[in-house]
Design a protein around this motif. Structure first.
Motif, PDB file in Angstrom:
ATOM      1  N   GLU A  24      -5.161  -5.492  -7.622  1.00  0.00           N
ATOM      2  CA  GLU A  24      -4.720  -5.313  -6.252  1.00  0.00           C
ATOM      3  C   GLU A  24      -3.920  -6.525  -5.789  1.00  0.00           C
ATOM      4  O   GLU A  24      -4.198  -7.653  -6.178  1.00  0.00           O
ATOM      5  CB  GLU A  24      -5.935  -5.109  -5.341  1.00  0.00           C
ATOM      6  N   ASP A  34       7.929   0.454   6.832  1.00  0.00           N
ATOM      7  CA  ASP A  34       8.345  -0.553   5.852  1.00  0.00           C
ATOM      8  C   ASP A  34       8.525  -1.886   6.576  1.00  0.00           C
ATOM      9  O   ASP A  34       9.399  -2.015   7.429  1.00  0.00           O
ATOM     10  CB  ASP A  34       9.652  -0.134   5.186  1.00  0.00           C
ATOM     11  N   GLN A  74       2.287  -2.577  -4.864  1.00  0.00           N
ATOM     12  CA  GLN A  74       1.166  -3.352  -4.345  1.00  0.00           C
ATOM     13  C   GLN A  74       0.145  -3.684  -5.424  1.00  0.00           C
ATOM     14  O   GLN A  74      -1.054  -3.588  -5.221  1.00  0.00           O
ATOM     15  CB  GLN A  74       0.517  -2.585  -3.192  1.00  0.00           C
ATOM     16  N   THR A  75       0.614  -4.068  -6.610  1.00  0.00           N
ATOM     17  CA  THR A  75      -0.269  -4.539  -7.664  1.00  0.00           C
ATOM     18  C   THR A  75       0.320  -5.789  -8.266  1.00  0.00           C
ATOM     19  O   THR A  75       1.515  -6.034  -8.167  1.00  0.00           O
ATOM     20  CB  THR A  75      -0.437  -3.485  -8.777  1.00  0.00           C
ATOM     21  N   PRO A 130      -1.638  -7.209   0.692  1.00  0.00           N
ATOM     22  CA  PRO A 130      -0.812  -6.000   0.795  1.00  0.00           C
ATOM     23  C   PRO A 130      -0.010  -5.990   2.085  1.00  0.00           C
ATOM     24  O   PRO A 130      -0.425  -6.542   3.100  1.00  0.00           O
ATOM     25  CB  PRO A 130      -1.851  -4.860   0.785  1.00  0.00           C
ATOM     26  N   HIS A 131       1.161  -5.371   2.045  1.00  0.00           N
ATOM     27  CA  HIS A 131       1.933  -5.203   3.264  1.00  0.00           C
ATOM     28  C   HIS A 131       1.158  -4.312   4.229  1.00  0.00           C
ATOM     29  O   HIS A 131       0.330  -3.490   3.822  1.00  0.00           O
ATOM     30  CB  HIS A 131       3.289  -4.580   2.942  1.00  0.00           C
ATOM     31  N   ALA A 181      -2.714   2.082   5.565  1.00  0.00           N
ATOM     32  CA  ALA A 181      -2.068   3.381   5.331  1.00  0.00           C
ATOM     33  C   ALA A 181      -2.887   4.532   5.909  1.00  0.00           C
ATOM     34  O   ALA A 181      -2.317   5.485   6.469  1.00  0.00           O
ATOM     35  CB  ALA A 181      -1.846   3.584   3.831  1.00  0.00           C
ATOM     36  N   SER A 204       8.545  -2.370  -3.899  1.00  0.00           N
ATOM     37  CA  SER A 204       7.347  -2.273  -3.069  1.00  0.00           C
ATOM     38  C   SER A 204       6.190  -1.773  -3.907  1.00  0.00           C
ATOM     39  O   SER A 204       5.758  -0.632  -3.813  1.00  0.00           O
ATOM     40  CB  SER A 204       7.604  -1.334  -1.887  1.00  0.00           C
ATOM     41  N   GLU A 209       1.842  -1.708   5.917  1.00  0.00           N
ATOM     42  CA  GLU A 209       1.935  -0.254   5.743  1.00  0.00           C
ATOM     43  C   GLU A 209       1.060   0.251   4.604  1.00  0.00           C
ATOM     44  O   GLU A 209       0.731   1.448   4.549  1.00  0.00           O
ATOM     45  CB  GLU A 209       3.387   0.175   5.528  1.00  0.00           C
ATOM     46  N   HIS A 210       0.669  -0.639   3.684  1.00  0.00           N
ATOM     47  CA  HIS A 210      -0.241  -0.257   2.607  1.00  0.00           C
ATOM     48  C   HIS A 210      -1.688  -0.566   2.979  1.00  0.00           C
ATOM     49  O   HIS A 210      -2.582   0.243   2.722  1.00  0.00           O
ATOM     50  CB  HIS A 210       0.140  -0.985   1.317  1.00  0.00           C
ATOM     51  N   ALA A 239       5.934  -1.936  10.373  1.00  0.00           N
ATOM     52  CA  ALA A 239       5.170  -0.978   9.576  1.00  0.00           C
ATOM     53  C   ALA A 239       4.957   0.330  10.328  1.00  0.00           C
ATOM     54  O   ALA A 239       5.086   1.422   9.764  1.00  0.00           O
ATOM     55  CB  ALA A 239       3.835  -1.589   9.181  1.00  0.00           C
ATOM     56  N   LYS A 263      -1.541   7.145   8.693  1.00  0.00           N
ATOM     57  CA  LYS A 263      -1.514   8.581   8.390  1.00  0.00           C
ATOM     58  C   LYS A 263      -2.263   9.371   9.451  1.00  0.00           C
ATOM     59  O   LYS A 263      -1.801  10.437   9.902  1.00  0.00           O
ATOM     60  CB  LYS A 263      -2.135   8.814   7.010  1.00  0.00           C
TER      61      LYS A 263
END
Length: 370
Positions: A13, A112, A6-7, A17-18, A24, A4, A20-21, A107, A28
């Motif tokens: 980048e 995940d 993300q680059t 991106p998934h 994020a 996992s 959850e990223h 997510a 949070k």
């Protein structure tokens, strides 16, 4: 093994991106403000998961952007299902955001969304159950070290949410591998004389549609293991315009495309054309229309507008105009070169040509057909 990161290989980048990223910060903030009971191993409470999907404003002023625009009760039923021992089946015609919703559910619930089985006509049983590292298998025989767990097996062992996309594209005998998993919450490994039992927090989200080609009907035994939530097409033109404009803006930012001034005019036009041809009648209800063979989904509308935005940015003056979307609309409509071409030509000549304020779009459609 799932990596996992993300680059990309050059350290840039990730193109997509998934969830959850990408979201994020919102996840949070929701976790910090969430004081409601959470099911075992859930990152958020059901209320917070629904807020993440539908959007809202937190007490500290944090804005949660909507990920799904649709009936609130459908989202609440979907989230509640995942808090029970029933698996969730998201059913709908192509383009109703089934994959998008399943990713964001995973997510928000598990943090995940990558425990994914992508259904195709060639999906093997190993993708649902487990496979083997054949080098180790030949050298040492069956062992836990030689076993390669599927995303579903990993989700069972770790108490997370697994995803199965396009379930009805998977061959029927492979689909049925899910029956024991969903009913007994266990996955036997007869080669080792062992089994993997699902721990609390495990569940599964599947997506399916029954209007696409290559569909394998679900057995009644498998359907009984799911709670089915049908995701509808957007109920109103305004809702569909909102969905398209939001997703185009997100995709445009990820591709470094500049915002298109006055782009809403063409977005509304694309949505109007798609809805009228999809419904077989004009918006005012006066003219019946032939419908093309394609679905003309919201996802396709997003693709057409995104393509038009790229044309305007790279080959125009940055302003989204009729000529930037006309070819894309025609390509989405004319899937059958014979029948769909007639449908499109009739629509252009009987509806587009006579509609006030659409002369520029009519000219663009004629040019795109040449």
């Amino acid at each position: 093994m799932t990596v996992s990161v993300q680059t990309d290989a050059a350290g840039g980048e990730a193109l997509r991106p998934h969830a959850e990223h990408a979201f994020a910060d919102e996840l949070k903030a929701l976790a910090a403000a969430d004081d409601r009971p959470r099911p075992a191993r859930w990152k958020l409470s059901p209320w917070a998961v629904s807020t993440y999907l539908l959007g809202g404003t937190l007490p500290d002023g944090t804005l949660i952007t909507p990920k799904y625009v649709g009936p609130r009760r459908l989202v609440e039923v979907a989230v509640t299902t995942l808090a029970t021992d029933r698996a969730l089946l998201l059913l709908g015609v192509p383009g109703t955001a089934k994959t998008w919703v399943s990713e964001h559910l995973a997510a928000a619930v598990s943090g995940d969304s990558t425990l994914l089985v992508q259904g195709t006509a060639g999906t093997p049983e190993e993708a649902v159950r487990y496979g083997w590292n054949y080098a180790q298998l030949l050298a040492q025989g069956p062992s836990r070290e030689a076993l390669v767990p599927s995303p579903v097996m990993r989700a069972m062992a770790e108490g997370m949410t697994a995803r199965v996309e396009e379930l009805t594209r998977i061959p029927a005998d492979v689909q049925d591998a899910l029956i024991t998993i969903l009913s007994e919450k266990t996955l036997p490994v007869p080669e080792l004389g062992q089994e993997v039992q699902a721990v609390r927090g495990f569940n599964l989200v599947a997506t399916a549609n029954d209007r696409d080609r290559g569909v394998n009907e679900l057995s009644s035994a498998l359907r009984r293991r799911f709670n089915t939530v049908v995701l509808p097409l957007p109920a109103t033109p305004e809702a569909e315009v909102d969905i398209v404009s939001r997703r185009v803006a997100q995709i445009g930012r990820s591709l470094d495309l500049p915002p298109a001034p006055d782009g809403m005019t063409e977005i509304r036009r694309v949505v109007t054309v798609f809805r009228e041809l999809r419904d077989g009648i004009t918006t005012d209800g006066r003219t019946k229309l032939k419908s093309p063979s394609g679905t003309l989904s919201t996802a396709e509308a997003i693709s057409v507008v995104t393509g038009g935005l790229a044309l305007a940015a790279h080959f125009g003056d940055g302003v989204l105009r009729p000529g930037d979307v006309a070819a894309g609309i025609r390509g989405a409509v004319v899937r059958d070169p014979t029948a769909d071409r007639v449908v499109w030509q009739e629509y252009v000549e009987t509806v587009v040509r006579e509609r006030d304020g659409w002369k520029d779009f009519y000219r663009a459609c004629r040019e795109a057909a040449e």
